[in-house]
Design a protein around this motif. Sequence first.
Motif, PDB file in Angstrom:
ATOM      1  N   ALA A  29       1.168  -1.499   0.209  1.00  0.00           N
ATOM      2  CA  ALA A  29       0.192   0.031   0.182  1.00  0.00           C
ATOM      3  C   ALA A  29       0.649   1.368   0.216  1.00  0.00           C
ATOM      4  N   VAL A  30       0.132   2.538  -0.643  1.00  0.00           N
ATOM      5  CA  VAL A  30       1.308   3.645  -1.116  1.00  0.00           C
ATOM      6  C   VAL A  30       0.245   4.535  -0.505  1.00  0.00           C
ATOM      7  N   THR A  31       0.259   5.627   0.753  1.00  0.00           N
ATOM      8  CA  THR A  31      -0.682   6.023   1.469  1.00  0.00           C
ATOM      9  C   THR A  31       0.315   8.013   1.301  1.00  0.00           C
ATOM     10  N   PRO A  32       0.115   9.006   0.699  1.00  0.00           N
ATOM     11  CA  PRO A  32       0.469  10.193   0.795  1.00  0.00           C
ATOM     12  C   PRO A  32       0.215  10.642   2.055  1.00  0.00           C
ATOM     13  N   SER A  33       1.255  11.111   2.176  1.00  0.00           N
ATOM     14  CA  SER A  33       1.597  11.902   3.377  1.00  0.00           C
ATOM     15  C   SER A  33       2.339  13.295   3.817  1.00  0.00           C
ATOM     16  N   PRO A  34       1.941  13.946   4.921  1.00  0.00           N
ATOM     17  CA  PRO A  34       2.731  15.589   4.844  1.00  0.00           C
ATOM     18  C   PRO A  34       4.031  15.485   4.436  1.00  0.00           C
ATOM     19  N   GLN A  35       4.631  14.177   5.003  1.00  0.00           N
ATOM     20  CA  GLN A  35       6.096  13.636   5.637  1.00  0.00           C
ATOM     21  C   GLN A  35       6.535  12.981   4.514  1.00  0.00           C
ATOM     22  N   GLY A  36       5.641  12.518   3.296  1.00  0.00           N
ATOM     23  CA  GLY A  36       5.666  12.361   2.113  1.00  0.00           C
ATOM     24  C   GLY A  36       5.172  10.727   1.525  1.00  0.00           C
ATOM     25  N   VAL A  37       5.789   9.614   1.525  1.00  0.00           N
ATOM     26  CA  VAL A  37       4.801   8.762   0.845  1.00  0.00           C
ATOM     27  C   VAL A  37       4.820   7.718   1.755  1.00  0.00           C
ATOM     28  N   ALA A  38       4.078   7.027   2.531  1.00  0.00           N
ATOM     29  CA  ALA A  38       4.205   5.889   3.231  1.00  0.00           C
ATOM     30  C   ALA A  38       4.181   5.065   2.463  1.00  0.00           C
ATOM     31  N   LEU A  39       5.094   3.628   2.149  1.00  0.00           N
ATOM     32  CA  LEU A  39       5.044   2.683   1.824  1.00  0.00           C
ATOM     33  C   LEU A  39       4.804   0.617   3.055  1.00  0.00           C
ATOM     34  N   ASP A  40       3.222   0.205   2.935  1.00  0.00           N
ATOM     35  CA  ASP A  40       3.467  -0.487   3.609  1.00  0.00           C
ATOM     36  C   ASP A  40       3.727  -1.893   3.258  1.00  0.00           C
ATOM     37  N   ALA A  41       4.661  -2.704   3.118  1.00  0.00           N
ATOM     38  CA  ALA A  41       4.157  -4.413   2.520  1.00  0.00           C
ATOM     39  C   ALA A  41       4.816  -5.660   3.402  1.00  0.00           C
ATOM     40  N   ASP A  42       3.333  -5.833   3.023  1.00  0.00           N
ATOM     41  CA  ASP A  42       3.428  -7.498   3.372  1.00  0.00           C
ATOM     42  C   ASP A  42       4.090  -8.944   2.841  1.00  0.00           C
ATOM     43  N   GLY A  43       5.251  -8.900   2.580  1.00  0.00           N
ATOM     44  CA  GLY A  43       5.356  -9.979   1.938  1.00  0.00           C
ATOM     45  C   GLY A  43       5.411 -11.306   1.906  1.00  0.00           C
ATOM     46  N   LEU A  44       5.551 -12.276   1.546  1.00  0.00           N
ATOM     47  CA  LEU A  44       5.559 -13.505   1.261  1.00  0.00           C
ATOM     48  C   LEU A  44       5.101 -14.290   1.957  1.00  0.00           C
ATOM     49  N   PHE A  45       6.189 -13.817   3.608  1.00  0.00           N
ATOM     50  CA  PHE A  45       6.315 -15.345   4.085  1.00  0.00           C
ATOM     51  C   PHE A  45       5.848 -14.484   5.206  1.00  0.00           C
ATOM     52  N   GLY A  46       4.846 -13.293   5.767  1.00  0.00           N
ATOM     53  CA  GLY A  46       4.525 -12.895   6.455  1.00  0.00           C
ATOM     54  C   GLY A  46       5.129 -11.865   7.078  1.00  0.00           C
ATOM     55  N   THR A  47       6.111 -11.328   6.542  1.00  0.00           N
ATOM     56  CA  THR A  47       7.182  -9.856   6.697  1.00  0.00           C
ATOM     57  C   THR A  47       6.600  -9.081   6.285  1.00  0.00           C
ATOM     58  N   ARG A  48       6.592  -7.555   7.118  1.00  0.00           N
ATOM     59  CA  ARG A  48       5.994  -6.956   7.172  1.00  0.00           C
ATOM     60  C   ARG A  48       7.106  -5.832   7.257  1.00  0.00           C
ATOM     61  N   THR A  49       7.428  -4.113   6.280  1.00  0.00           N
ATOM     62  CA  THR A  49       7.202  -3.628   6.179  1.00  0.00           C
ATOM     63  C   THR A  49       7.168  -2.377   7.071  1.00  0.00           C
ATOM     64  N   GLN A  50       7.285  -1.324   6.438  1.00  0.00           N
ATOM     65  CA  GLN A  50       6.881  -0.104   7.016  1.00  0.00           C
ATOM     66  C   GLN A  50       8.012   1.072   6.668  1.00  0.00           C
ATOM     67  N   MET A  51       7.856   1.992   5.539  1.00  0.00           N
ATOM     68  CA  MET A  51       9.160   2.979   5.579  1.00  0.00           C
ATOM     69  C   MET A  51       7.875   4.582   4.719  1.00  0.00           C
ATOM     70  N   THR A  52       8.649   5.586   5.193  1.00  0.00           N
ATOM     71  CA  THR A  52       8.335   6.913   4.473  1.00  0.00           C
ATOM     72  C   THR A  52       9.395   7.357   3.494  1.00  0.00           C
ATOM     73  N   LEU A  53       9.227   7.320   2.483  1.00  0.00           N
ATOM     74  CA  LEU A  53      10.138   7.838   1.514  1.00  0.00           C
ATOM     75  C   LEU A  53      10.081  10.296   1.734  1.00  0.00           C
ATOM     76  N   SER A  54      10.116  10.278   1.159  1.00  0.00           N
ATOM     77  CA  SER A  54      10.326  12.538   1.466  1.00  0.00           C
ATOM     78  C   SER A  54       9.509  12.671   0.354  1.00  0.00           C
TER      79      SER A  54
END
Length: 158
Positions: A106-131
Amino acid sequence: MDFHTAYSLLIAHITPHPWDHTTPDGDTLRVIPACYPAGPGEAEVTLRLVTATAAAAGVTITDLVPDDADGATEIGLTTVALPGLIAALRDQTVWQHEQGYDEHIAVTPSPQGVALDADGLFGTRTQMTLSPAQRLPLASALERALDVAREWEDPEQP
């Protein structure tokens, strides 16, 4: 210029190159164009997200993400799904995509930039925000990767 030099330059030019970005927090994102033949709409571009915490534990964006890596996710998006992600980045809209085996991004725009939220094949989850400054470079990198992936699609593939 002889034939071998010209051929080597051509191969170097068309070989898919990843696009990397590291946030000030140390999170990294890599966009990897497809380089394998696939049927129409099936070539993939891989997104590899690794948080600073996962990097400190030894996970890198240059290697495959281990199945049990907390804070590291690798997800492949087909040439059918990528145009939606690129449009969401360019238009600053919300976008999400789910595919088999519980993969989700998922990609969500925010005042801090672009929030990326990903769930991988084996249940790994990663969230990060790009400027905000990285939103359009990411869209451009994905567009270039999409072009490369489409070149690997063959109508003759089953």
